[in-house]
Scaffold this active site. Structure first.
Site, short mmCIF file in Angstrom:
data_model
loop_
_atom_site.label_atom_id
_atom_site.label_comp_id
_atom_site.label_asym_id
_atom_site.label_seq_id
_atom_site.Cartn_x
_atom_site.Cartn_y
_atom_site.Cartn_z
N ARG A 1 -5.65 16.55 18.24
CA ARG A 1 -5.26 15.64 19.33
C ARG A 1 -6.05 15.95 20.60
O ARG A 1 -6.18 15.12 21.49
CB ARG A 1 -3.74 15.67 19.58
CG ARG A 1 -3.31 14.73 20.71
CD ARG A 1 -1.83 14.33 20.67
NE ARG A 1 -0.95 15.39 20.24
CZ ARG A 1 -0.58 16.42 20.99
NH1 ARG A 1 -1.01 16.53 22.23
NH2 ARG A 1 0.21 17.35 20.49
N TYR B 1 -6.14 -10.06 27.85
CA TYR B 1 -5.67 -10.02 26.47
C TYR B 1 -4.13 -10.02 26.46
O TYR B 1 -3.50 -9.38 27.30
CB TYR B 1 -6.22 -8.74 25.83
CG TYR B 1 -5.85 -8.57 24.39
CD1 TYR B 1 -6.42 -9.39 23.41
CD2 TYR B 1 -4.94 -7.60 23.99
CE1 TYR B 1 -6.08 -9.23 22.08
CE2 TYR B 1 -4.60 -7.44 22.66
CZ TYR B 1 -5.17 -8.25 21.71
OH TYR B 1 -4.83 -8.10 20.40
N ASP C 1 -12.76 -4.67 30.54
CA ASP C 1 -12.56 -4.76 29.09
C ASP C 1 -13.77 -5.52 28.55
O ASP C 1 -13.89 -6.72 28.73
CB ASP C 1 -11.25 -5.49 28.79
CG ASP C 1 -10.98 -5.61 27.29
OD1 ASP C 1 -11.95 -5.58 26.50
OD2 ASP C 1 -9.81 -5.77 26.91
N LYS D 1 -13.14 -4.77 17.08
CA LYS D 1 -13.89 -6.01 17.04
C LYS D 1 -15.36 -5.73 16.71
O LYS D 1 -15.64 -5.28 15.62
CB LYS D 1 -13.70 -6.75 18.38
CG LYS D 1 -12.24 -6.74 18.89
CD LYS D 1 -11.27 -7.53 18.02
CE LYS D 1 -9.80 -7.27 18.32
NZ LYS D 1 -9.38 -7.44 19.71
C1 LIG Z 1 -8.20 -7.03 20.47
C2 LIG Z 1 -8.33 -6.84 21.93
C3 LIG Z 1 -7.64 -5.81 22.61
C4 LIG Z 1 -6.65 -4.90 21.91
O1 LIG Z 1 -7.27 -4.09 20.97
P1 LIG Z 1 -6.54 -3.50 19.67
O2 LIG Z 1 -7.63 -2.71 19.02
O3 LIG Z 1 -6.06 -4.65 18.86
O4 LIG Z 1 -5.40 -2.64 20.14
C5 LIG Z 1 -7.87 -5.67 23.96
N1 LIG Z 1 -8.71 -6.48 24.63
C6 LIG Z 1 -9.38 -7.48 24.01
C7 LIG Z 1 -10.29 -8.35 24.82
C8 LIG Z 1 -9.21 -7.70 22.65
O5 LIG Z 1 -9.87 -8.70 22.05
#
Ligand SMILES: *Cc1c(COP(=O)(O)O)cnc(C)c1O
Length: 395
Positions: free
Chosen positions: A60, A113, A185, A210
């Site tokens: 961790r 998001y 983000d 993603k």
């Molecule tokens: C999918 C997504 C998240 C969250 O990510 P997870 O891996 O599903 O927890 C945050 N911001 C954006 C823009 C996303 O597309």
């Protein structure tokens, strides 16, 4: 190893953070599938805990496979350091909790998001950390909206699902004047298309689920920023809340990253051709794509993105039923949320990712009932187009 200034991005995604010589020549990085690390002596354990000696203690707090991923990502996003998490949301929450305390305020871009929105609401309810949404259209507007208690600015660009862009260097300038950090983000762009730190922003977050993973088989998150800030996160909100990544998932991301540049170029090539196709189709009403020269934010995209990306949103003439009928007629294209995978995915924001947003607010954000979001995959562009075409014919 000072590779960062010698190699280009396409080479860095493959080589950064890993040196085969240190691991018996293994071309692929080893997976350190261990929870803990043994100490040779009690005194060594004491020194590791006090920080007098560098080395691993417990997974961790750090793991060699995870470390390889973090080193690679820091270079790709042009930051000093990186930390990996078990999901994008673990990364978002670790950053926002590290930056704020009760009474603080967060200024956000017009869209965030869905679960980030949920987190902001939770922070307000439980800890009286408030937030506001800003169109972020000019520096003056931002300077007016930043309050004395604003602890950070939080931006997504392109904004999901309407692909509206925010000028990141403009936001960074306003934040600098007020002495507060900018968090971006960068999930929709990946480090191949946009590097917010180079544009003056401070902290970058990715849902690695993603484009970074790229194969739809891992949920993970990443944060890139200054070593000082990330040391703080790793010793507080990461260590004590504990949303860490597993060594195997870190390995999957190291593997996914190797093809990031070639994948993204193909995603972008396909998206450019499909956007032109949709723009010319009589049954399509509007197309939201940053690469469309008639798009209001085209100039911002030219300035800060290497290419317009692989995401397209569009509305159909008709109503919600038309949109759903169109989706049901697709064969190759899969109905699913998430994005950045090899498979082309389509989703209906009004009833899926943005269903929790009240209809009125949804419409203000441009999320009409006929809006569809397409994550363009890596298949033959002709096959994707033919599938869109036969489904459009049927509605
Ligand atoms: C999918 C997504 C998240 C969250 O990510 P997870 O891996 O599903 O927890 C945050 N911001 C954006 C823009 C996303 O597309």
């Amino acid at each position: 190893m000072d590779r960062k200034h010698r190699f280009n991005f396409e080479t860095q995604v493959i080589h950064e953070g890993y040196d085969a010589e240190r691991f018996k020549g293994s071309l692929a990085p080893p997976i350190f599938q261990t929870s803990t690390f043994t100490f040779e002596t009690a005194q060594q354990g004491e020194k590791r805990f006090s920080g007098e000696e560098e080395g691993y203690i417990y997974s961790r707090l750090g793991n060699p496979t995870v470390k390889m991923l973090e080193e690679r990502m820091a270079v790709l996003e042009k930051g000093e350091a990186a930390l990996a998490f078990g999901s994008g949301m673990a990364a978002v929450s670790a950053v926002l909790f590290a930056l704020t305390k009760t009474g603080d305020h967060i200024l956000c871009s017009q869209g965030v998001y869905g679960c980030t929105f949920g987190l902001l609401e939770m922070m307000e309810e439980k800890f009286q950390i408030s937030h506001d949404f800003s169109a972020m259209e000019s520096k003056q507007q931002l300077l007016d909206e930043i309050k004395p208690e604003t602890a950070c600015i939080y931006v997504e660009t392109p904004i999901n699902p309407t692909m509206k862009l925010v000028d990141l260097s403009m936001v960074a300038e306003a934040a600098k004047e007020k002495g507060i950090p900018v968090v971006v983000d960068n999930t929709f762009c990946s480090p191949y298309l946009q590097n917010p730190i180079e544009l003056g922003c401070d902290i970058v977050i990715h849902s690695a689920t993603k484009y970074i993973g790229g194969h739809g088989d891992v949920v993970a998150g990443l944060v890139i920023g200054s070593k000082e800030f990330l040391d703080k996160v790793s010793m507080t909100t990461q260590k004590d809340i504990g949303g860490i990544i597993s060594p195997f998932d870190a390995w999957l991301l190291l593997r996914g990253l190797k093809t990031l540049a070639v994948r993204l170029d193909k995603h972008c090539d396909n998206a450019e051709r499909l956007a032109s196709y949709l723009l010319a189709h009589p049954k399509v009403e509007k197309v939201y794509f940053p690469g469309d020269s008639n798009n209001a934010d085209f100039e911002i995209g030219q300035k800060q993105m290497r290419r317009p990306g692989g995401m397209i949103s569009f509305t159909l003439k008709g109503d919600k039923e038309t949109a759903q009928e169109f989706m049901n007629r697709l064969n190759l294209i899969k109905i699913a949320v998430s994005l950045g995978d090899a498979e082309t995915l389509i989703q209906h924001p009004a009833t899926m990712t943005h269903a929790v947003v009240p209809k009125g607010s949804r419409e203000k954000m441009g999320i009409e009932d006929t809006l569809l979001r397409l994550s363009v995959g890596l298949e033959s562009v002709e096959d994707i187009r033919d599938d869109l075409s036969q489904a459009l014919e049927g509605v």
